[in-house]
Structure formats: C-alpha cells, structure tokens
Enzyme design. Structure first.
Site, mmCIF file in Angstrom:
data_model
loop_
_atom_site.group_PDB
_atom_site.id
_atom_site.type_symbol
_atom_site.label_atom_id
_atom_site.label_comp_id
_atom_site.label_asym_id
_atom_site.label_seq_id
_atom_site.Cartn_x
_atom_site.Cartn_y
_atom_site.Cartn_z
ATOM 1 N N GLU A 51 0.846 -1.183 0.000
ATOM 2 C CA GLU A 51 0.000 0.000 0.000
ATOM 3 C C GLU A 51 0.885 1.237 0.000
ATOM 4 O O GLU A 51 1.730 1.409 0.881
ATOM 5 C CB GLU A 51 -0.957 0.047 1.191
ATOM 6 C CG GLU A 51 -1.860 1.278 1.130
ATOM 7 C CD GLU A 51 -3.086 1.204 2.022
ATOM 8 O OE1 GLU A 51 -3.781 2.232 2.137
ATOM 9 O OE2 GLU A 51 -3.355 0.128 2.599
ATOM 10 N N ASP A 125 -2.699 12.336 -2.520
ATOM 11 C CA ASP A 125 -2.777 13.798 -2.508
ATOM 12 C C ASP A 125 -3.030 14.304 -3.932
ATOM 13 O O ASP A 125 -2.248 14.016 -4.834
ATOM 14 C CB ASP A 125 -1.459 14.371 -1.973
ATOM 15 C CG ASP A 125 -1.527 15.854 -1.663
ATOM 16 O OD1 ASP A 125 -2.290 16.576 -2.328
ATOM 17 O OD2 ASP A 125 -0.814 16.308 -0.754
ATOM 18 N N LYS A 129 -3.632 22.606 -7.111
ATOM 19 C CA LYS A 129 -3.167 23.791 -7.819
ATOM 20 C C LYS A 129 -2.421 23.384 -9.088
ATOM 21 O O LYS A 129 -1.592 22.479 -9.062
ATOM 22 C CB LYS A 129 -2.266 24.625 -6.917
ATOM 23 C CG LYS A 129 -2.988 25.255 -5.736
ATOM 24 C CD LYS A 129 -2.041 26.118 -4.917
ATOM 25 C CE LYS A 129 -2.770 26.764 -3.740
ATOM 26 N NZ LYS A 129 -1.858 27.604 -2.911
ATOM 27 N N ARG A 200 -10.363 7.192 5.661
ATOM 28 C CA ARG A 200 -10.853 8.466 6.177
ATOM 29 C C ARG A 200 -10.950 9.517 5.079
ATOM 30 O O ARG A 200 -11.816 10.393 5.111
ATOM 31 C CB ARG A 200 -9.961 8.977 7.299
ATOM 32 C CG ARG A 200 -8.548 9.365 6.880
ATOM 33 C CD ARG A 200 -7.736 9.845 8.068
ATOM 34 N NE ARG A 200 -7.685 8.809 9.088
ATOM 35 C CZ ARG A 200 -7.237 9.024 10.323
ATOM 36 N NH1 ARG A 200 -6.822 10.228 10.665
ATOM 37 N NH2 ARG A 200 -7.196 8.042 11.191
#
Length: 220
Positions: A51, A125, A129, A200
């Site tokens: 992972e 992530d 931008k 989460r």
C-alpha cells in the site's frame, strides 16, 4: 533523487504534532522491528501486498487483519500515520505488517522484480493547484516502477475523488502497456468492491458529496 519532474516529492510535510513519549518509543524501538527491508522480503507468507501512502492506516490494517497469511507492506512518509499503524500492530500483534516511512520509490527501485502480488494507491494527494500537479504521484514514471516489481497477473487498485486526477491517471495507463484496466461497465469503477474498505479520505469525500473512482488494473 533526480531533479526530473517525475522524481519530485509527491508529499508535503512529514510530521504533525510533536510526538508523545510513547510515540517516540514506538518510532525508536518498534519501527526498526517492523520496517520493510527490500533485501529481505517477509518470509512465510502466501503473497506480498503493497500500500502506497496508507495515511491513517485504516485500509492497511483492515487487510492485515483479514489476510493473516499475506504480508502487508505499507509506505507512508507522514510520521503520524506510521505511529497509528505501529500502535495497532504492536497492540494486536499483527506480525504480517511491514512499514517503510519514506518515499515508495525507494522501495520500488530496490526490491526484486515480481515481488508484489497486489498494490494499492488509495486517494493520493491530488495537488489541486495547477502549478503543483507535476507532483502528483500517479504518472507514467511510477507505473513503470510498479510494472517492474509486480508479478504478471498482480492487481493494482487506485482510488480518487478528484475527476481531473482520475482523467490524468487513465491517460498515464493508456501509455503503459504493462497494465490492463479491468472495467467492462461503469459500475466497475463507480462501485467500491466489498474487500476494499473505506479510508478516512474517502469518508471525507462522501461527506462533501464528491464522486469517487475505483480503478482496478492487472499486470499483464
């Protein structure tokens, strides 16, 4: 590490709050015990699963509990996440978990070819931008590294809640012939499989009403 854009760090800071004495002890005493050594993969397990960026460890730990005969190798640069996993590993005696606190590319470049039987990249992530998008983890460079370490028939699972990232992921896979997308109908990428527990970050996407994408690829 090379200055090439593909080698740019895909994560931000490594530490949140100052660790407690107990957490310092986990990092000093238990992390070495459960660290992954590329030169000595775990022995006595049916398969090796990797992972990449396990965050708070919800998925990694669920898989470790459900698959005691599989070695779960987790890579996470963020210290807080590593502490959470080590806490569960030591409390529950999860001997099938190994941890690398750092950049996964260090592992992908050093393990033997065909070492990995399944890999997960769940809600990485998104670097939203435009000027930062070159830092996104999933790109053609990473896929080449994964193709080297994954055995033929191994499965790669990727999840994201960012539509633009989903598009660029698929564009990267379109140029990497080592992987075949496992999608016959929209449900194959819209519905999360039962053995793919929620993280989460996915729960946050659900609360905020964002569509989730669940991609599965097989190593040819």
């Amino acid at each position: 590490m090379s200055a090439d854009d593909h080698e740019l760090r895909s994560f931000g800071r490594r530490r949140g709050r100052k660790p407690s004495a107990r957490q310092v002890s986990l990092l000093r005493e238990d992390l070495p015990r459960f660290s992954f050594d590329p030169a000595k993969p775990p022995e006595g397990f049916r398969q090796n699963w990797l992972e990449i960026g396990f965050g708070g460890g919800e998925h990694l730990l669920w898989q470790a509990r459900q698959n005691r005969d599989v070695a779960l190798i987790g890579c996470e640069p963020f210290e807080d996440g590593v502490i959470k996993v080590l806490t569960a590993v030591t409390t529950e005696n999860l001997e099938n978990v190994r941890v690398h606190m750092g950049d996964v590319r260090e592992i992908l470049k050093s393990v033997a070819p065909g070492t990995i039987d399944r890999a997960f990249i769940l809600f990485p992530d998104p670097w939203p931008k435009r000027k930062h998008r070159k830092r996104r983890l999933v790109n053609s460079s990473l896929l080449k590294l994964l193709a080297r370490v994954m055995r033929p028939g191994a499965e790669l699972r990727i999840g994201t809640d960012i539509g633009d990232y989903a598009r660029t992921m698929l564009e990267a896979f379109a140029t990497e012939p080592a992987f075949e997308w496992q999608a016959a109908t929209p449900a194959d990428w819209r519905d999360r499989p039962l053995d793919w527990p929620e993280t989460r970050y996915e729960a946050k996407a659900v609360r905020e009403g964002r569509r989730r994408y669940y991609f599965r690829f097989l190593r040819r």
